[in-house]
Write an enzyme that holds these catalytic residues in place. Structure first.
Site, PDB file in Angstrom:
ATOM      1  N   ASP A   1      -3.321   4.216  -2.217  1.00  0.00           N
ATOM      2  CA  ASP A   1      -4.745   4.871  -1.492  1.00  0.00           C
ATOM      3  C   ASP A   1      -5.236   6.152  -1.976  1.00  0.00           C
ATOM      4  OD1 ASP A   1      -6.199   4.349   1.140  1.00  0.00           O
ATOM      5  OD2 ASP A   1      -5.675   6.349   1.498  1.00  0.00           O
TER       6      ASP A   1
ATOM      7  N   GLU B   1      -6.534   3.170  -6.013  1.00  0.00           N
ATOM      8  CA  GLU B   1      -7.932   3.268  -5.423  1.00  0.00           C
ATOM      9  C   GLU B   1      -8.781   4.448  -5.933  1.00  0.00           C
ATOM     10  OE1 GLU B   1     -10.129   3.372  -1.132  1.00  0.00           O
ATOM     11  OE2 GLU B   1      -8.583   4.547  -1.484  1.00  0.00           O
TER      12      GLU B   1
ATOM     13  N   ASP C   1       0.955  -1.068  -0.030  1.00  0.00           N
ATOM     14  CA  ASP C   1       0.130  -0.020   0.034  1.00  0.00           C
ATOM     15  C   ASP C   1       0.815   1.387  -0.034  1.00  0.00           C
ATOM     16  OD1 ASP C   1      -2.564   1.568   0.494  1.00  0.00           O
ATOM     17  OD2 ASP C   1      -3.234  -0.669   1.293  1.00  0.00           O
TER      18      ASP C   1
ATOM     19  N   HIS D   1     -11.214  -4.184   2.541  1.00  0.00           N
ATOM     20  CA  HIS D   1     -11.543  -4.108   4.219  1.00  0.00           C
ATOM     21  C   HIS D   1     -12.135  -2.701   4.266  1.00  0.00           C
ATOM     22  CE1 HIS D   1      -8.634  -1.084   2.321  1.00  0.00           C
ATOM     23  NE2 HIS D   1      -8.485  -0.520   3.604  1.00  0.00           N
ATOM     24  N   ASP D   2     -12.670  -2.161   3.336  1.00  0.00           N
ATOM     25  CA  ASP D   2     -13.472  -0.779   3.593  1.00  0.00           C
ATOM     26  C   ASP D   2     -15.070  -1.132   3.609  1.00  0.00           C
ATOM     27  OD1 ASP D   2     -11.353   0.857   4.091  1.00  0.00           O
ATOM     28  OD2 ASP D   2     -11.298   1.346   2.073  1.00  0.00           O
TER      29      ASP D   2
HETATM   30  C1  NOJ Z   1      -9.090   4.267   1.868  1.00  0.00           C
HETATM   31  C2  NOJ Z   1      -8.495   2.908   2.631  1.00  0.00           C
HETATM   32  O1  NOJ Z   1      -8.958   1.869   2.017  1.00  0.00           O
HETATM   33  C3  NOJ Z   1      -9.082   3.471   3.883  1.00  0.00           C
HETATM   34  O2  NOJ Z   1      -9.140   2.034   4.709  1.00  0.00           O
HETATM   35  C4  NOJ Z   1      -8.652   4.571   4.756  1.00  0.00           C
HETATM   36  O3  NOJ Z   1      -9.525   4.741   5.862  1.00  0.00           O
HETATM   37  C5  NOJ Z   1      -8.774   5.719   3.723  1.00  0.00           C
HETATM   38  N1  NOJ Z   1      -8.304   5.471   2.289  1.00  0.00           N
HETATM   39  C6  NOJ Z   1      -7.611   6.752   4.156  1.00  0.00           C
HETATM   40  O4  NOJ Z   1      -6.553   6.509   4.160  1.00  0.00           O
END
Ligand code: NOJ
Length: 530
Positions: free
Chosen positions: A201, A266, A99, A329-330
Site C-alpha cells: 500500500d 502501489e 496486502d 477498489h479505489d
Molecule cells: C491505498 C488503498 O488502496 C486505499 O484503499 C487506502 O485508503 C489508502 N491506500 C490508505 O491506506
C-alpha cells in the site's frame, strides 16, 4: 525464450474481502466465503488472488487502518481460516498475495497507544510527532489524502501527529530502525505462513524528508473541493523521497529469501520516477510497480492507448516485466468511466498485452459502478470530500446470482447491491457462452497456454487510426490482436494472413483471413499468423 514466472502467465485477481462472499450472515464478506468461491476462481482461470486487508482493524478505512498486522479481524474469520484459504488455494494452483500497509497503522494499534503516552516511552519515536510552530500553527502545510490537514492534536501527548490519510491512520516513522525491523518482520510472518507475495500500500509514501518542510503549491492543481490541500501541493518531501529505494531493495532481498515470490507496489508517479521501482538488473527492487496509467487516461481512444503501450514498452527495463490494471477498489469501474461498449475490447487488451494483468472482482462479469446515495456513503474519502468522490461505488457486493442480495449474503449487505444484479450476475453469465465472463475465461486460458501472450515480444502494428493492434510472438507462435475502438465497422489490412482464434463478438473459429480483416464496431479479434 524464458519460461514465464507464475505472475507473468497467470492473472492476479483482486478480492475486496468485505464485498466478495458473506458466509456468516452479517452482511459483510469473509475468508470462509472466499474459500467457498475458490472453485469459481479456478474455473475462471486466474493465477493468483490478492486480498485487500483482512487484518484486525477498527475499519476507519475498511481495513487499511491495521491494529494488528499478524492477526485476522473477527469480522473476516480467524488465522486458522486464513491458513485453510492458503492450503485450499494452493491445492488449486492459485497463489496468494496479501496486502501490506506499511505507511500507517490504526490509531488503535498497541504501538500507537503506547507512543501517545508520553515523549519518553519506548515507542515515543515510532510515529511522526511534532510540536506546533512557535506561532502556534501546525508543524507544516501538508494535507491529508482524504481532505483537510495532515496533522491531529493529541491531548495526552501534547503534540501533533502526522497522518497522510485519516486521523485514525497515523503514519509510522520508518526512519526509526525499530519500526523498520518490526515492519519487515510482518513480511516474514506471512511468508512463513505460506503467502506468495504482497501488494504494498502507498509504498512510495513511506519515507519522508526528516524535517518535513512546507510544500509549494501545485501549478494547475485540480483539488477535489476546497478542503483538498493534498491535491493542491507538490509532494516534494513526502513522496518518492531520496532513500526510498534502499528500503525497496531490502524488501526485495527479504522476499527473495522465500523463493518464487512477488512484490507489487502501489505507486502513482510520473513514468520516469515510477520505473525506478524496478531497481536495476543487479539490484532489483519490486517485481511489479503497479501501472495505473490506463486507469488514469482521460479518454479511452485508440491513440491514447497505443501511446501508453509504446511508452511502457520503452520504459520498463529488460530485467523488469510490465503490468496493466483497469479496475481496483479505489477507482470508478471501467465501464462506468469509459463506456460499457468498450468492456470487451478492454478485456482483450488487458489479457493479451505484455504485462501482468490485475483484475478486480466483478470486472469479469462487467460490473458497473454501484449506486450510492449520500446517506449511504461509508468511505472516509466520500464522507470528507463529498459523495462524488466516494470509492464505495467500486466496493458494492459481488453479484453471484439473482437471488435476494445477489447471493452475496442472506441479510442486507454493508453497501447496497447494484440493482442490475438480476441480469448482471455470475450464474447467468456462466450459463451463457457469449457473456463477458466467457470472454474473460477464454482470454485467461489463452494467456496461460501460450507463452507468446506472457513473455513473448510485443510489436505495435499501425493498421488504422481507430485501431489498436499488436503482434505477440514466441519462438514458435505468432499472434495478432486487433481492437476496434470505434463504434463503426471497419475493414483493416493485416500484415500477414491469420486464422481467427477468438473474438469479442460471434465468430467462426479458425476462419482464415488472408489480408483484409472485417471488424464490427467495438470488436476485438485475436488471430494466429499462418
Ligand atoms: C491505498 C488503498 O488502496 C486505499 O484503499 C487506502 O485508503 C489508502 N491506500 C490508505 O491506506
Amino acid at each position: 525464450m524464458t519460461t514465464p514466472r507464475w505472475w507473468q502467465a497467470g492473472a492476479v485477481y483482486q478480492i475486496y474481502p468485505r464485498s466478495y462472499q458473506d458466509s456468516n450472515h452479517d452482511g459483510i464478506g469473509d475468508i470462509p466465503g472466499i474459500i467457498q468461491r475458490l472453485d469459481y476462481l479456478k474455473t475462471l482461470g486466474v493465477g493468483a488472488i490478492w486480498l485487500s486487508p483482512f487484518f484486525k482493524s477498527p475499519m476507519a478505512d475498511f481495513g487499511y487502518d491495521v491494529a494488528d498486522y499478524c492477526d485476522v479481524d473477527p469480522l473476516f474469520g480467524t488465522l486458522a481460516d486464513f491458513d485453510r484459504l492458503v492450503t485450499e488455494a494452493h491445492a488449486r494452483d492459485i497463489k496468494i498475495i496479501i496486502d501490506y500497509v506499511p505507511n500507517h497503522t490504526s490509531n488503535q494499534h498497541p504501538w500507537f497507544l503506547e507512543s501517545r503516552q508520553s515523549r519518553t516511552n519506548p515507542k515515543a519515536d515510532w510515529y511522526i510527532w511534532r510540536d506546533p510552530k512557535p506561532d502556534g500553527s501546525l508543524p507544516n502545510n501538508w494535507g491529508s489524502a482524504f481532505g483537510g490537514v495532515a496533522w491531529t492534536w493529541d491531548d495526552q501527548r501534547g503534540q501533533y501527529y502526522f497522518h497522510q490519510f485519516a486521523p485514525e491512520q497515523p503514519d509510522l516513522n520508518w526512519r526509526n530502525p525499530e519500526v523498520k525491523a518490526a515492519m519487515l518482520d510482518v513480511l516474514r510472518f506471512w511468508f512463513q505462513r505460506g503467502v506468495d507475495g504482497f501488494r504494498m500500500d502507498v509504498i512510495w509514501m513511506i519515507w519522508k524528508h526528516p524535517d518535513m518542510p512546507d510544500q509549494p503549491p501545485l501549478p494547475k492543481a485540480t483539488p477535489r473541493g476546497e478542503h483538498d490541500i493534498f491535491n493542491s501541493q507538490q509532494h516534494l518531501y513526502d513522496w518518492d523521497y531520496e532513500g526510498i529505494h534502499e528500503i525497496m531493495r531490502e524488501m526485495r532481498l527479504l522476499a527473495d529469501e522465500f523463493g518464487d515470490t512477488v512484490l507489487i507496489g502501489e505507486i502513482y508517479l510520473p513514468l520516469e520516477r515510477w520505473v525506478r521501482y524496478y531497481g536495476t538488473a543487479d539490484e532489483p527492487e519490486l517485481h511489479l510497480p503497479f501501472n495505473f496509467r490506463l486507469i488514469e487516461l482521460r479518454e479511452w481512444t485508440a491513440d491514447a492507448v497505443r501511446q501508453e503501450i509504446g511508452l511502457l514498452e520503452a520504459a520498463v527495463p529488460p530485467h523488469g516485466y510490465p503490468n496493466y490494471v483497469l479496475n481496483n477498489h479505489d477507482q470508478p469501474r471501467f465501464p462506468s468511466r469509459f463506456g460499457v461498449q468498450h468492456t470487451r475490447t478492454a478485456a482483450m487488451l488487458l489479457l493479451t498485452l505484455r504485462g501482468t494483468p490485475t483484475l478486480y472482482q466483478g470486472e469479469e462479469i462487467g460490473m458497473v459502478n454501484g449506486i450510492i446515495a449520500p446517506h449511504q456513503v461509508k468511505d472516509p474519502q466520500g464522507i470528507n470530500l463529498g459523495v462524488e468522490h466516494t470509492r464505495d461505488v467500486a466496493r458494492t457486493p459481488m453479484q453471484w446470482d439473482d437471488s435476494p442480495h445477489a447471493g452475496f449474503s442472506t441479510v442486507e449487505p454493508w453497501l447496497p447491491v447494484h440493482p442490475n444484479y438480476h441480469t448482471v450476475n455470475v450464474a447467468a453469465q456462466v450459463a451463457h457462452p457469449r457473456s463477458v465472463y466467457a470472454l474473460y475465461k477464454a482470454l485467461l486460458s489463452l494467456r496461460r497456454e501460450h507463452t507468446a501472450f506472457s513473455v513473448g515480444s510485443l510489436t505495435l502494428l499501425d493498421l488504422a487510426p481507430e485501431v489498436v493492434a499488436y503482434e505477440r510472438r514466441s519462438d514458435d507462435e505468432r499472434f495478432m490482436v486487433v481492437l476496434n475502438f470505434s463504434d463503426k465497422p471497419l475493414s483493416v489490412p493485416l500484415p500477414t494472413a491469420g486464422v481467427k482464434v477468438l473474438s469479442t463478438h460471434p465468430f467462426t473459429p479458425n476462419e482464415l483471413i488472408k489480408d483484409q480483416l472485417e471488424l464490427w464496431g467495438n470488436e476485438g479479434v485475436i488471430l494466429r499468423a499462418v
